[in-house]
Design a protein around this motif. Structure first.
Motif, PDB file in Angstrom:
ATOM      1  N   GLU A   2     -21.964   4.879 -45.246  1.00  0.00           N
ATOM      2  CA  GLU A   2     -22.402   3.869 -46.603  1.00  0.00           C
ATOM      3  C   GLU A   2     -23.808   3.339 -46.149  1.00  0.00           C
ATOM      4  O   GLU A   2     -24.558   3.670 -45.316  1.00  0.00           O
ATOM      5  CB  GLU A   2     -21.343   2.743 -46.493  1.00  0.00           C
ATOM      6  N   THR A   3     -24.326   2.965 -47.482  1.00  0.00           N
ATOM      7  CA  THR A   3     -25.666   2.377 -47.577  1.00  0.00           C
ATOM      8  C   THR A   3     -26.092   1.178 -46.450  1.00  0.00           C
ATOM      9  O   THR A   3     -27.060   1.015 -46.276  1.00  0.00           O
ATOM     10  CB  THR A   3     -26.120   1.864 -48.772  1.00  0.00           C
ATOM     11  N   PRO A   8     -17.098   4.796 -43.622  1.00  0.00           N
ATOM     12  CA  PRO A   8     -16.304   4.012 -44.751  1.00  0.00           C
ATOM     13  C   PRO A   8     -15.301   3.062 -44.301  1.00  0.00           C
ATOM     14  O   PRO A   8     -14.831   2.182 -45.182  1.00  0.00           O
ATOM     15  CB  PRO A   8     -15.797   5.473 -45.318  1.00  0.00           C
ATOM     16  N   ASP A   9     -14.857   3.295 -43.037  1.00  0.00           N
ATOM     17  CA  ASP A   9     -13.792   2.314 -42.643  1.00  0.00           C
ATOM     18  C   ASP A   9     -14.363   0.986 -42.095  1.00  0.00           C
ATOM     19  O   ASP A   9     -13.755   0.078 -41.597  1.00  0.00           O
ATOM     20  CB  ASP A   9     -12.956   2.919 -41.601  1.00  0.00           C
ATOM     21  N   GLY A  10     -15.593   0.866 -42.176  1.00  0.00           N
ATOM     22  CA  GLY A  10     -16.384  -0.405 -41.684  1.00  0.00           C
ATOM     23  C   GLY A  10     -16.914  -0.298 -40.440  1.00  0.00           C
ATOM     24  O   GLY A  10     -17.812  -1.464 -39.882  1.00  0.00           O
ATOM     25  N   THR A  11     -16.872   0.918 -39.747  1.00  0.00           N
ATOM     26  CA  THR A  11     -17.410   0.799 -38.130  1.00  0.00           C
ATOM     27  C   THR A  11     -19.053   1.135 -38.147  1.00  0.00           C
ATOM     28  O   THR A  11     -19.407   1.834 -38.913  1.00  0.00           O
ATOM     29  CB  THR A  11     -16.486   2.070 -37.525  1.00  0.00           C
ATOM     30  N   PRO A  12     -19.597   0.357 -37.388  1.00  0.00           N
ATOM     31  CA  PRO A  12     -21.093   0.604 -37.239  1.00  0.00           C
ATOM     32  C   PRO A  12     -21.259   1.920 -36.729  1.00  0.00           C
ATOM     33  O   PRO A  12     -20.669   2.268 -35.872  1.00  0.00           O
ATOM     34  CB  PRO A  12     -21.461  -0.586 -36.640  1.00  0.00           C
ATOM     35  N   LEU A  13     -22.332   2.556 -37.183  1.00  0.00           N
ATOM     36  CA  LEU A  13     -22.641   3.767 -36.597  1.00  0.00           C
ATOM     37  C   LEU A  13     -22.951   3.752 -34.938  1.00  0.00           C
ATOM     38  O   LEU A  13     -22.180   4.624 -34.519  1.00  0.00           O
ATOM     39  CB  LEU A  13     -24.187   4.311 -37.260  1.00  0.00           C
ATOM     40  N   GLY A  14     -23.364   2.812 -34.514  1.00  0.00           N
ATOM     41  CA  GLY A  14     -23.489   2.831 -33.022  1.00  0.00           C
ATOM     42  C   GLY A  14     -22.184   2.505 -32.504  1.00  0.00           C
ATOM     43  O   GLY A  14     -22.229   3.401 -31.389  1.00  0.00           O
ATOM     44  N   CYS A  33     -24.566  13.521 -45.309  1.00  0.00           N
ATOM     45  CA  CYS A  33     -24.708  12.888 -46.749  1.00  0.00           C
ATOM     46  C   CYS A  33     -25.184  11.641 -46.735  1.00  0.00           C
ATOM     47  O   CYS A  33     -24.629  10.802 -47.070  1.00  0.00           O
ATOM     48  CB  CYS A  33     -23.461  13.183 -47.385  1.00  0.00           C
ATOM     49  N   ALA A  34     -26.328  11.389 -45.780  1.00  0.00           N
ATOM     50  CA  ALA A  34     -26.842   9.988 -45.815  1.00  0.00           C
ATOM     51  C   ALA A  34     -28.363  10.084 -45.772  1.00  0.00           C
ATOM     52  O   ALA A  34     -28.885  11.045 -45.362  1.00  0.00           O
ATOM     53  CB  ALA A  34     -26.411   9.119 -44.460  1.00  0.00           C
ATOM     54  N   HIS A  35     -28.721   9.053 -46.637  1.00  0.00           N
ATOM     55  CA  HIS A  35     -30.203   9.157 -47.065  1.00  0.00           C
ATOM     56  C   HIS A  35     -30.967   8.415 -45.476  1.00  0.00           C
ATOM     57  O   HIS A  35     -30.391   7.748 -44.774  1.00  0.00           O
ATOM     58  CB  HIS A  35     -30.556   8.035 -47.832  1.00  0.00           C
ATOM     59  N   PRO A  36     -31.890   9.131 -44.910  1.00  0.00           N
ATOM     60  CA  PRO A  36     -32.751   8.838 -43.796  1.00  0.00           C
ATOM     61  C   PRO A  36     -32.902   7.313 -43.633  1.00  0.00           C
ATOM     62  O   PRO A  36     -32.863   6.814 -42.521  1.00  0.00           O
ATOM     63  CB  PRO A  36     -34.076   9.796 -43.716  1.00  0.00           C
ATOM     64  N   SER A  37     -33.313   6.755 -44.407  1.00  0.00           N
ATOM     65  CA  SER A  37     -33.334   5.294 -44.709  1.00  0.00           C
ATOM     66  C   SER A  37     -32.379   4.354 -44.225  1.00  0.00           C
ATOM     67  O   SER A  37     -32.293   3.542 -43.464  1.00  0.00           O
ATOM     68  CB  SER A  37     -34.086   4.691 -45.572  1.00  0.00           C
ATOM     69  N   HIS A  38     -31.153   4.995 -44.576  1.00  0.00           N
ATOM     70  CA  HIS A  38     -29.935   4.244 -44.132  1.00  0.00           C
ATOM     71  C   HIS A  38     -29.546   4.473 -42.767  1.00  0.00           C
ATOM     72  O   HIS A  38     -29.205   3.703 -42.166  1.00  0.00           O
ATOM     73  CB  HIS A  38     -28.556   4.576 -45.248  1.00  0.00           C
ATOM     74  N   VAL A  39     -29.716   5.776 -42.359  1.00  0.00           N
ATOM     75  CA  VAL A  39     -29.455   6.073 -40.798  1.00  0.00           C
ATOM     76  C   VAL A  39     -30.406   5.238 -39.931  1.00  0.00           C
ATOM     77  O   VAL A  39     -30.038   4.755 -39.001  1.00  0.00           O
ATOM     78  CB  VAL A  39     -29.620   7.778 -40.669  1.00  0.00           C
ATOM     79  N   ALA A  40     -31.768   5.204 -40.392  1.00  0.00           N
ATOM     80  CA  ALA A  40     -32.664   4.343 -39.408  1.00  0.00           C
ATOM     81  C   ALA A  40     -32.352   2.986 -39.538  1.00  0.00           C
ATOM     82  O   ALA A  40     -32.464   2.533 -38.356  1.00  0.00           O
ATOM     83  CB  ALA A  40     -34.154   4.684 -40.131  1.00  0.00           C
TER      84      ALA A  40
END
Length: 57
Positions: A2-3, A8-14, A33-40
């Motif tokens: 997500e942005t 989608p289940d709320g889990t942080p990427l890390g 399917c994620a914008h690079p700024s969201h991943v960063a």
């Protein structure tokens, strides 16, 4: 992802990356399917450095 940098289940990427590594080292990780700024932003907000210490980012 997500942005807000969470899955989608709320889990942080890390946290998701850390969970994958606890199960066994993956051959590779892909954020689709994620914008690079969201991943960063998600990587910057990872307090344990789980994703960046494992080669993401």
């Amino acid at each position: 992802m997500e942005t807000d940098g969470r899955l989608p289940d709320g889990t942080p990427l890390g946290e998701a990356v850390a969970s994958l590594w606890e199960q066994g080292p993956p051959e590779e990780l892909l954020v689709n399917c994620a914008h690079p700024s969201h991943v960063a932003a998600a990587l910057a907000d990872d307090p344990r450095g789980s994703a960046t210490s494992r080669g993401c980012g």
